[in-house]
Scaffold this motif. Sequence first.
Motif, PDB file in Angstrom:
ATOM      1  N   GLU A  38       7.495  56.353  32.661  1.00  0.00           N
ATOM      2  CA  GLU A  38       6.330  57.097  33.163  1.00  0.00           C
ATOM      3  C   GLU A  38       6.705  58.319  34.003  1.00  0.00           C
ATOM      4  OE1 GLU A  38       3.627  54.403  35.055  1.00  0.00           O
ATOM      5  OE2 GLU A  38       3.181  53.374  33.177  1.00  0.00           O
ATOM      6  N   PRO A  39       7.607  58.211  34.989  1.00  0.00           N
ATOM      7  CA  PRO A  39       7.959  59.425  35.751  1.00  0.00           C
ATOM      8  C   PRO A  39       8.646  60.481  34.884  1.00  0.00           C
ATOM      9  CG  PRO A  39       8.975  57.461  36.736  1.00  0.00           C
ATOM     10  CD  PRO A  39       8.252  57.033  35.514  1.00  0.00           C
ATOM     11  N   VAL A  40       9.424  60.024  33.918  1.00  0.00           N
ATOM     12  CA  VAL A  40      10.088  60.964  33.004  1.00  0.00           C
ATOM     13  C   VAL A  40       9.032  61.692  32.173  1.00  0.00           C
ATOM     14  CG1 VAL A  40      11.656  61.147  31.033  1.00  0.00           C
ATOM     15  CG2 VAL A  40      12.207  59.625  32.933  1.00  0.00           C
ATOM     16  N   ALA A  41       8.058  60.967  31.665  1.00  0.00           N
ATOM     17  CA  ALA A  41       6.993  61.576  30.863  1.00  0.00           C
ATOM     18  C   ALA A  41       6.197  62.567  31.689  1.00  0.00           C
ATOM     19  CB  ALA A  41       6.073  60.491  30.299  1.00  0.00           C
ATOM     20  N   ALA A  42       5.918  62.210  32.940  1.00  0.00           N
ATOM     21  CA  ALA A  42       5.182  63.123  33.825  1.00  0.00           C
ATOM     22  C   ALA A  42       5.994  64.395  34.069  1.00  0.00           C
ATOM     23  CB  ALA A  42       4.856  62.437  35.143  1.00  0.00           C
TER      24      ALA A  42
END
Length: 188
Positions: A38-42
Motif C-alpha cells: 500500500e505505501p509503495v502504491a501510494a
Amino acid sequence: TEAINKLRERWKELDKLGAASNQSVWLTFDGALKSAYEPVAAHLDKLKRARLDNLAARDQIIVELLAAAAKFFPVAQDVAAPVPDSQPDWRAVARTLEQARIAWQKLGPLEHTVPRGALHGERGVAARYAAAQQALEAPLSATYAAARKEREQLVRAAADLAASAASARDAVDKVKKLQAQWQSAAKA
C-alpha cells in the motif's frame, strides 16, 4: 510489485515442494503482502501525478511559445493578402525565449519528470518544444545576423572616413551621420 510477485512465486514453489498449506495461511500471507504494498502504491501514484503535472506545465510552455510566435510573426490566412511588413518587438521575442528556457529548466530533466510515452517521436514533448522554440529563435537569429552585418558596415565606413583625406567640416558631418545610423540600428 516485482518483489511482491517474487514472494508469491516463492510461496507457490514451497507449496509444491512440501505439503499443501492451509488456505487461511495463504490468505494471511497475501494480506500481509498487500498491506506492505500500500505505501509503495501510494508513492508510485504520487510520482505518476507529479509526472503528469510536469508534462502539463511543459505543454503550457509550448502553448505560450506558439502563441508568442503567432503574435510576433502572424501568417496571412489568405495567400493573396500578404501580412503587412511590420517589425516585431525583438526584445520581447528574446525575453519570451529566455523566460521559456528558464521555466523549462526549472521543471527538471525530461527523462525523470514526464511519463515515458510523452518523450519519444515527433509528437514527443521535447520535439514539440524544440519546434516551438525554433519558430521564435530562427527569425531572431536572422535579425541578429542582419544587425551585426549592418554594424560591421558602419564600422568599415567609419574606418574609411578616418583613412580619407576629407575636410574637417565634411568629416564632422559624416561622423554625425554615422553616429545617427549606429543609434538607429541600436534602437532597432
